[in-house]
Design an enzyme around this catalytic site. Structure first.
Site, mmCIF file in Angstrom:
data_model
loop_
_atom_site.group_PDB
_atom_site.id
_atom_site.type_symbol
_atom_site.label_atom_id
_atom_site.label_comp_id
_atom_site.label_asym_id
_atom_site.label_seq_id
_atom_site.Cartn_x
_atom_site.Cartn_y
_atom_site.Cartn_z
ATOM 1 N N TYR A 15 68.015 10.515 36.617
ATOM 2 C CA TYR A 15 67.258 10.479 35.363
ATOM 3 C C TYR A 15 67.042 11.872 34.761
ATOM 4 O O TYR A 15 66.445 12.000 33.697
ATOM 5 C CB TYR A 15 65.896 9.810 35.581
ATOM 6 C CG TYR A 15 66.010 8.394 36.072
ATOM 7 C CD1 TYR A 15 66.487 7.389 35.245
ATOM 8 C CD2 TYR A 15 65.662 8.066 37.373
ATOM 9 C CE1 TYR A 15 66.606 6.084 35.692
ATOM 10 C CE2 TYR A 15 65.776 6.763 37.830
ATOM 11 C CZ TYR A 15 66.247 5.779 36.988
ATOM 12 O OH TYR A 15 66.367 4.489 37.430
ATOM 13 N N HIS A 20 64.483 9.237 28.295
ATOM 14 C CA HIS A 20 63.216 8.689 28.782
ATOM 15 C C HIS A 20 62.404 9.742 29.539
ATOM 16 O O HIS A 20 61.219 9.556 29.773
ATOM 17 C CB HIS A 20 63.510 7.493 29.685
ATOM 18 C CG HIS A 20 62.558 6.355 29.553
ATOM 19 N ND1 HIS A 20 61.788 6.101 28.439
ATOM 20 C CD2 HIS A 20 62.259 5.350 30.421
ATOM 21 C CE1 HIS A 20 61.068 5.014 28.623
ATOM 22 N NE2 HIS A 20 61.326 4.547 29.822
ATOM 23 N N PHE A 64 57.278 5.523 39.330
ATOM 24 C CA PHE A 64 58.197 5.169 38.260
ATOM 25 C C PHE A 64 57.399 4.999 36.979
ATOM 26 O O PHE A 64 56.179 4.841 36.990
ATOM 27 C CB PHE A 64 58.999 3.918 38.621
ATOM 28 C CG PHE A 64 60.190 4.243 39.468
ATOM 29 C CD1 PHE A 64 61.348 4.739 38.886
ATOM 30 C CD2 PHE A 64 60.146 4.083 40.843
ATOM 31 C CE1 PHE A 64 62.445 5.066 39.661
ATOM 32 C CE2 PHE A 64 61.234 4.402 41.629
ATOM 33 C CZ PHE A 64 62.394 4.897 41.036
ATOM 34 N N ASN A 66 56.835 2.711 34.816
ATOM 35 C CA ASN A 66 55.954 1.560 34.597
ATOM 36 C C ASN A 66 54.764 1.526 35.551
ATOM 37 O O ASN A 66 53.999 0.569 35.535
ATOM 38 C CB ASN A 66 56.747 0.255 34.652
ATOM 39 C CG ASN A 66 57.430 0.029 35.976
ATOM 40 O OD1 ASN A 66 57.420 0.889 36.848
ATOM 41 N ND2 ASN A 66 58.039 -1.130 36.139
ATOM 42 N N ASN A 112 56.614 1.088 28.429
ATOM 43 C CA ASN A 112 56.025 0.595 29.679
ATOM 44 C C ASN A 112 55.107 1.608 30.356
ATOM 45 O O ASN A 112 54.138 1.227 31.014
ATOM 46 C CB ASN A 112 57.120 0.140 30.641
ATOM 47 C CG ASN A 112 57.776 -1.140 30.181
ATOM 48 O OD1 ASN A 112 57.145 -1.977 29.533
ATOM 49 N ND2 ASN A 112 59.050 -1.303 30.491
#
Length: 187
Positions: A15, A20, A64, A66, A112
């Site tokens: 990531y 994001h 994470f 969320n 989220n």
């Protein structure tokens, strides 16, 4: 006075520097500009930036996306930081790339990370800095887009945008949200 500045992102090398993870990127740039490094702590990676008598605790949650609310609540409680001294830095599909919008409260806009923070804190009344990542993706391609990497065109202005986002975070702590919104939201 203490402030908690939270950059949202997902953990893991896959990531790194994805859209994001722009929250992580803002905090990394702010830390780098001030010769700071992050240490691994409970629920996240932190470092502290002192600016004119104010302590800015920079937090990159190790949960994470969320589950970001768990890290935010833990560090607020650990450092005894009131909600009005919390700023969440988050990616925003609804804004063109590089657009920065500071808001004192608002909806999660389908994000989220913000959704979980609101659930855990029991309110949506917390400051957030939305960093536009654009929305140039085909129908149904949202997940691939937000987890994808920035374009060469995006990188041309990335350093300046990251620096400005860091300046907004500092101004939030020094001048307050209203003055900071008036100064930066019109740019």
């Amino acid at each position: 006075m203490k402030y908690l500045i939270v950059g949202l992102g997902n953990i893991g090398p896959e990531y790194h520097e994805t859209r994001h993870n722009i929250g992580f990127m803002v905090l990394d740039a702010l830390a780098r500009a001030n010769n700071l490094s992050f240490t691994d702590g409970r629920y996240g990676f932190t470092t502290t930036l002192s600016v004119k008598g104010r302590q800015m605790i920079l937090l990159k949650p190790s949960t994470f996306m969320n589950l970001s609310g768990n890290a935010v609540r833990y560090w607020m409680q650990k450092e005894n930081i009131p909600l009005e001294n919390v700023l969440i830095i988050v990616d925003d599909l609804a804004l063109p790339f590089g657009t920065l919008r500071l808001k004192s409260k608002g909806s999660d806009a389908g994000h989220n990370g913000l959704k979980h923070i609101a659930t855990i804190l029991g309110t949506q009344n917390y400051a957030r800095l939305r960093f536009g990542i654009g929305n140039d993706f085909p129908r149904g391609g949202q997940i691939d887009f937000v987890l994808g990497h920035f374009t060469d065109e995006d990188w041309k202005t990335m350093d300046e945008r990251l620096e400005t986002a860091g300046e907004i975070a500092k101004s939030f702590c020094l001048a307050g949200i209203d003055i900071t919104m008036n100064q930066f939201n019109k740019k």
